[in-house]
Design an enzyme around this catalytic site. Structure first.
Site, PDB file in Angstrom:
ATOM      1  CG  ASP A 245     -18.800 -24.520  15.331  1.00 21.96           C
ATOM      2  OD1 ASP A 245     -20.042 -24.552  15.450  1.00 21.96           O
ATOM      3  OD2 ASP A 245     -17.880 -24.438  16.405  1.00 21.96           O
TER       4      ASP A 245
ATOM      5  CG  PHE B 133     -13.079 -24.903  21.959  1.00 23.05           C
ATOM      6  CD1 PHE B 133     -13.683 -23.960  21.494  1.00 23.05           C
ATOM      7  CD2 PHE B 133     -11.599 -24.427  21.793  1.00 23.05           C
ATOM      8  CE1 PHE B 133     -13.508 -22.851  21.006  1.00 23.05           C
ATOM      9  CE2 PHE B 133     -10.604 -23.459  22.281  1.00 23.05           C
ATOM     10  CZ  PHE B 133     -12.093 -23.202  20.983  1.00 23.05           C
TER      11      PHE B 133
ATOM     12  CD  GLU C 118     -13.270 -22.795   7.050  1.00 21.78           C
ATOM     13  OE1 GLU C 118     -12.408 -23.413   7.892  1.00 21.78           O
ATOM     14  OE2 GLU C 118     -13.882 -21.631   6.942  1.00 21.78           O
TER      15      GLU C 118
ATOM     16  NE  ARG D   6      -4.210 -19.383  15.086  1.00 25.11           N
ATOM     17  CZ  ARG D   6      -5.412 -19.770  13.965  1.00 25.11           C
ATOM     18  NH1 ARG D   6      -5.450 -20.625  14.065  1.00 25.11           N
ATOM     19  NH2 ARG D   6      -5.881 -18.610  14.678  1.00 25.11           N
TER      20      ARG D   6
ATOM     21  CE  LYS E 207     -17.902 -27.435  16.910  1.00 21.95           C
ATOM     22  NZ  LYS E 207     -16.992 -26.466  17.610  1.00 21.95           N
TER      23      LYS E 207
HETATM   24  C1  PRP Z   1     -12.979 -21.010  13.262  1.00 20.76           C
HETATM   25  C2  PRP Z   1     -12.762 -21.585  11.446  1.00 20.76           C
HETATM   26  C3  PRP Z   1     -13.821 -21.597  10.679  1.00 20.76           C
HETATM   27  C4  PRP Z   1     -15.114 -20.892  10.898  1.00 20.76           C
HETATM   28  C5  PRP Z   1     -15.811 -21.836  10.951  1.00 20.76           C
HETATM   29  O1  PRP Z   1     -11.911 -19.519  12.350  1.00 20.76           O
HETATM   30  O2  PRP Z   1     -10.996 -21.619  11.305  1.00 20.76           O
HETATM   31  O3  PRP Z   1     -12.879 -20.625   9.649  1.00 20.76           O
HETATM   32  O4  PRP Z   1     -14.326 -20.679  12.628  1.00 20.76           O
HETATM   33  O5  PRP Z   1     -16.824 -21.223  11.642  1.00 20.76           O
HETATM   34  P1  PRP Z   1     -18.384 -21.795  11.337  1.00 20.76           P
HETATM   35  O6  PRP Z   1     -18.494 -21.950  10.626  1.00 20.76           O
HETATM   36  O7  PRP Z   1     -19.343 -21.147  12.385  1.00 20.76           O
HETATM   37  O8  PRP Z   1     -18.626 -19.611  10.766  1.00 20.76           O
HETATM   38  P2  PRP Z   1     -12.275 -18.632  13.523  1.00 20.76           P
HETATM   39  O9  PRP Z   1     -13.430 -17.390  13.556  1.00 20.76           O
HETATM   40  O10 PRP Z   1     -12.115 -19.425  14.738  1.00 20.76           O
HETATM   41  O11 PRP Z   1     -10.463 -17.730  13.096  1.00 20.76           O
HETATM   42  P3  PRP Z   1      -9.126 -18.790  12.422  1.00 20.76           P
HETATM   43  O12 PRP Z   1      -9.267 -19.830  11.458  1.00 20.76           O
HETATM   44  O13 PRP Z   1      -8.610 -17.066  12.677  1.00 20.76           O
HETATM   45  O14 PRP Z   1      -8.814 -19.415  14.243  1.00 20.76           O
END
Ligand code: PRP
Length: 188
Positions: free
Chosen positions: A115, A164, A111, A177, A143
């Protein structure tokens, strides 16, 4: 701290936010190298499958795989989060599943950032239902204060607060990215 290579993407203009570097390219390289060795030490002689969660984990997954002195295979999945649910099943859905089987395999789930933990919780449940022999979780960033659900994190590059972050795979509305470092968008 500033990024050594001049990069117009972090300069900031009247309409573009500046980006404060949180972890430089050099720091990331060094930390990911340590993590790769640690994972290899823990896994012994198995051939793990590194499963990257698209899109945020793309850089980290590849660099971690390169830093792991084992035979490693790669797979990917993509999920989508929506709403503010407190249970994984109600707020995350599969967009694109693994291409290969993980039955009996040792998985390292990669990952970019954990978060709330909802995404990870959903994916862990999915991998277990697919018969993975073991699942270890590696994330570049953790986080911790933002958790809504407890999830196991075996390897974390750094623990951070509620910031963020962008860069090194992570985005703001799909931008940033490809920055080679992790930064925080500064308020203008
Ligand atoms: C982000 C990150 C994780 C997720 C974590 O993905 O890459 O996969 O959020 O958040 P959480 O612990 O609150 O579930 P995002 O949904 O932003 O998509 P991306 O990876 O395509 O940017």
């Amino acid at each position: 701290m500033t990024e050594s290579r001049p990069d117009t993407r972090d300069a900031g203009t009247a309409t573009e936010p500046a980006i404060r570097v949180l972890f430089s390219r050099e720091q990331i390289t060094a930390r990911v190298r340590e993590m790769g060795l640690e994972v290899a030490r823990d896994l012994g002689s198995v051939t793990p499958v590194y499963v990257g969660v698209l899109k945020g984990a793309c850089m980290f997954q590849c660099d971690l795989a390169r830093a792991t002195p084992l035979d490693v295979t790669l797979d990917f999945l993509s999920v989508s989060s929506y709403g503010n649910g407190t249970t994984s099943s109600g707020s995350v859905r599969m967009i694109s599943d693994l291409r290969g089987e993980v039955t009996g395999r040792h998985v390292v789930l990669c990952e970019g950032v954990v978060d709330s933990g909802l995404t990870l919780s959903f994916i862990l449940e999915h991998l277990r239902s697919r018969g993975a022999a073991s699942v270890r979780v590696a994330t570049l960033l953790d986080k911790v204060p933002c958790r809504k659900i407890q999830v196991p994190v075996d390897y974390a590059g750094w623990r951070i607060g509620d910031e963020f972050v962008v860069g090194y795979g992570m985005d703001a509305a799909e931008r940033y990215r490809n920055l080679p470092y992790v930064g925080v968008l500064e308020e203008s």
